[in-house]
Design an enzyme around this catalytic site. Structure first.
Site, PDB file in Angstrom:
ATOM      1  N   LYS A  79       0.855  -1.182   0.000  1.00 33.86           N
ATOM      2  CA  LYS A  79       0.000   0.000   0.000  1.00 33.86           C
ATOM      3  C   LYS A  79       0.896   1.239   0.000  1.00 33.86           C
ATOM      4  O   LYS A  79       2.012   1.202   0.529  1.00 33.86           O
ATOM      5  CB  LYS A  79      -0.896  -0.046   1.250  1.00 33.86           C
ATOM      6  CG  LYS A  79      -1.996   0.998   1.318  1.00 33.86           C
ATOM      7  CD  LYS A  79      -2.929   0.688   2.500  1.00 33.86           C
ATOM      8  CE  LYS A  79      -3.944   1.786   2.757  1.00 33.86           C
ATOM      9  NZ  LYS A  79      -4.883   1.444   3.846  1.00 33.86           N
ATOM     10  N   SER A 154      -9.805   1.955   3.121  1.00 33.08           N
ATOM     11  CA  SER A 154      -8.892   2.719   2.314  1.00 33.08           C
ATOM     12  C   SER A 154      -7.931   1.882   1.475  1.00 33.08           C
ATOM     13  O   SER A 154      -7.294   2.418   0.562  1.00 33.08           O
ATOM     14  CB  SER A 154      -8.067   3.645   3.210  1.00 33.08           C
ATOM     15  OG  SER A 154      -7.232   2.886   4.070  1.00 33.08           O
ATOM     16  N   SER A 178     -10.091  -0.831   7.014  1.00 32.00           N
ATOM     17  CA  SER A 178      -9.506  -0.504   5.717  1.00 32.00           C
ATOM     18  C   SER A 178      -8.905  -1.675   4.951  1.00 32.00           C
ATOM     19  O   SER A 178      -8.542  -1.515   3.782  1.00 32.00           O
ATOM     20  CB  SER A 178      -8.437   0.574   5.875  1.00 32.00           C
ATOM     21  OG  SER A 178      -9.035   1.844   5.966  1.00 32.00           O
TER      22      SER A 178
END
Lengths: 489, 74
Positions: A79, A154, A178
């Site tokens: 990420k 997210s 997330s």
């Protein structure tokens, strides 16, 4: 079946037998990315050349029969909030655009030491603040099941890349859901480990008492492989736990007979939950019962207060953590600033997006002298009540099964004007972060032709039981093998 | 923005429904002890690398707009 469609475990087996090379896998990833042009906008930084060098080295080790680990030579994504030495990390924020880390995060070090090929970074909400991957300087990510819809957030880029068959595994971070919510929206597996199970060193901080790194993959087995590589104590993160790391893969024996699954009624009675989604989740739990698990009703009575407590604690911690972005040492500095105070004000005003500003303002407010007790301290007390709800429930059950999200993937833009509505979509996931316990989302079936996630929560440090339940479910179902139409898989 | 914040603060008011008298606040979720590393010196980050992202630098120092004499500085 195309190469990226193989699970991580199958890629590992074929690398080991030399039917496949790491370079073959990398070619497949890059080809897939070029082919569909990454319509999901899931990847923000492809490092083709560096990954090539890593793949060549991995192939040399594999040819010698000396792999560093089971994932040696396998392409993965991280990420965009996990720093890598010499590479950009933006957190999807203008304020960090161009930031090149002088060191590797612990998660990246674990991957490198295992020989994984880091093909790039996945898109996310700015500073991981969001549930839709719409708040990104790189533009919104899209759900491979329906490009008009959000992949969740997210870690939406991570979930979308695994769902579309670009990679078999990716790392996400989970502060309030997330990892799990995008996994549910995209029909993949996502695990938030116990708080402290994985080192946060080099993970850009959002809310330090809640943040945790974990894997996204297509199967529980693949998640188990990745978690085994990430988990463990790191002297550089004093919140990382010095507890032994079990062999998660050996826990996957396909046997859930006698497993006591708690069903919290509060999660099935939440206002606004889609009844079709709830029915799919009930049916998934029934499948675990058919496999020999027992269900019983449990109560988590403070669930209706979880969102309020979460958004007070998370924003308070964020307002403190994000104070470091001041334009002085790294990140964006306003060109218009003539004085020091202008440097702070303008750099932050220009560098942060709307949602991040909203949370910094809220967090600063709830920590301010006159409001600290009414908001922040109160939320921390409610956090104690939520924790004790789970402690009581786990006296009578081994795991708790719930929906991951009250709905299927929503349309891009559907909630972007209404922050509170967006926050409320995290109703089923935030409790695990507040309590510090592990949780996994697994593909449970479909509603309205979109994936639905089953969330399984467990006792602190009992990831093995969650993975065993998830793996058993996947042995009996094929939801995880369904592919979004038109994609590589 | 201020309307959004008002709405969110209105929503979190629901916490006041709960009587939390005598409840200890939780700052950190897990009961496990925080493991400390041994206090041994380690090589620090190379100063050259430490300032490599500086918007403005002089050698291995960060340069910021002048502070002394600025109105309201301090």
């Amino acid at each position: 079946m195309s190469l990226p469609a193989l699970t991580l475990a199958l890629q590992a087996a074929q690398l080991s037998s030399r039917e496949l090379s790491s370079c073959d896998l990398l070619d497949a990833v890059l080809g897939a990315h070029a082919g569909r042009g990454d319509e999901a906008n899931a990847v923000v930084g492809l490092r083709a050349e560096a990954a090539r060098a890593e793949a060549v080295e991995a192939d040399e080790r594999l040819t010698r029969g000396e792999p560093l680990s089971r994932i040696d030579g396998i392409p993965v994504l991280i990420k965009d909030n996990m720093v890598q030495r010499g590479e950009e990390t933006t957190c999807a924020s203008r304020i960090l655009e161009g930031f090149v880390s002088p060191y590797d995060s612990a998660a990246v070090t674990c991957l490198r030491e295992a020989g994984a090929v880091i093909v790039g970074r996945s898109n996310m909400d700015e500073f991981a603040m969001g549930s839709s991957t719409e708040n990104s300087i790189h533009g919104p990510s899209r759900n491979p099941w329906d490009l008009e819809r959000s992949p969740g957030g997210s870690s939406g880029g991570a979930a979308a890349s695994v769902a579309s068959g670009l990679v078999a595994g990716a790392l996400g971070s989970d502060t309030g859901g997330s990892i799990r919510q995008p996994a549910a929206f995209c029909g993949v597996v996502g695990m938030k480990p116990t708080y402290g199970r994985v080192s946060r060193w080099g993970l850009v901080a959002f809310a330090s008492s809640l943040d945790q790194i974990g894997p996204l993959a297509r199967t529980a087995e693949d998640a188990a492989i990745l978690l085994g590589i990430l988990a463990g104590h790191d002297p550089r993160d004093s919140t990382s736990l010095a507890e032994p790391v079990p062999d998660y893969c050996s826990a996957l024996d396909g046997d859930v007979r006698g497993l006591r699954i708690g069903i919290p009624k509060e999660f099935f009675e939440a206002e606004g939950a889609d009844p079709v989604v709830l029915e799919v989740v009930r049916e998934a739990i029934a499948e675990l019962e058919r496999a020999g698990a027992k269900t019983l009703a449990v109560t988590l009575p403070h669930t209706p207060y979880a969102i309020a407590a979460y958004y007070l604690i998370a924003t308070a911690e964020a307002s403190s953590n994000l104070a470091r972005y001041d334009g002085a040492r790294y990140g964006h500095r306003s060109k218009k600033a003539r004085t020091l105070s202008e440097m702070y004000t303008l750099s932050r005003s220009e560098g942060f997006g709307t949602e991040v500003k909203r949370r910094i303002l809220l967090g600063t407010y709830v920590l301010s002298a006159g409001y600290y007790d009414a908001y922040y301290r109160k939320a921390q007390q409610v956090r104690t009540l939520l924790r004790s709800d789970f402690e009581k429930a786990f006296e009578v059950c081994d795991v708790i099964a719930t929906p991951t999200s009250p709905e299927v993937a929503f349309r891009i833009g559907e909630k972007s004007d209404d922050p509170l509505k967006m926050y409320l979509s995290d109703i089923y996931t935030v409790s695990a972060n507040l309590a510090g316990i592990p949780g996994i989302s697994i593909p449970a079936g479909f509603a309205h032709e979109l994936p639905v996630g089953l969330q399984v929560l467990g006792r602190s440090l009992d990831e093995a039981t969650l993975l065993r339940a998830a793996d058993t479910f996947q042995r009996r179902t094929d939801h995880h093998a369904q592919t979004p139409r038109g994609w590589l898989r | 923005m201020s309307a959004d914040l008002g709405q969110i603060l209105g929503y979190v008011e629901k916490l006041q429904e709960l009587d939390t008298t005598g409840i200890e606040p939780t700052a950190h979720a897990l009961p496990h002890r925080t493991p400390l590393r041994s206090d041994e010196p380690e090589a620090p980050l190379d100063p050259e690398l430490a300032v490599s992202n500086a918007p403005q630098r002089a050698g291995t120092a960060f340069v910021v707009p002048k502070v002394i004499g600025e109105e309201g500085a301090g």
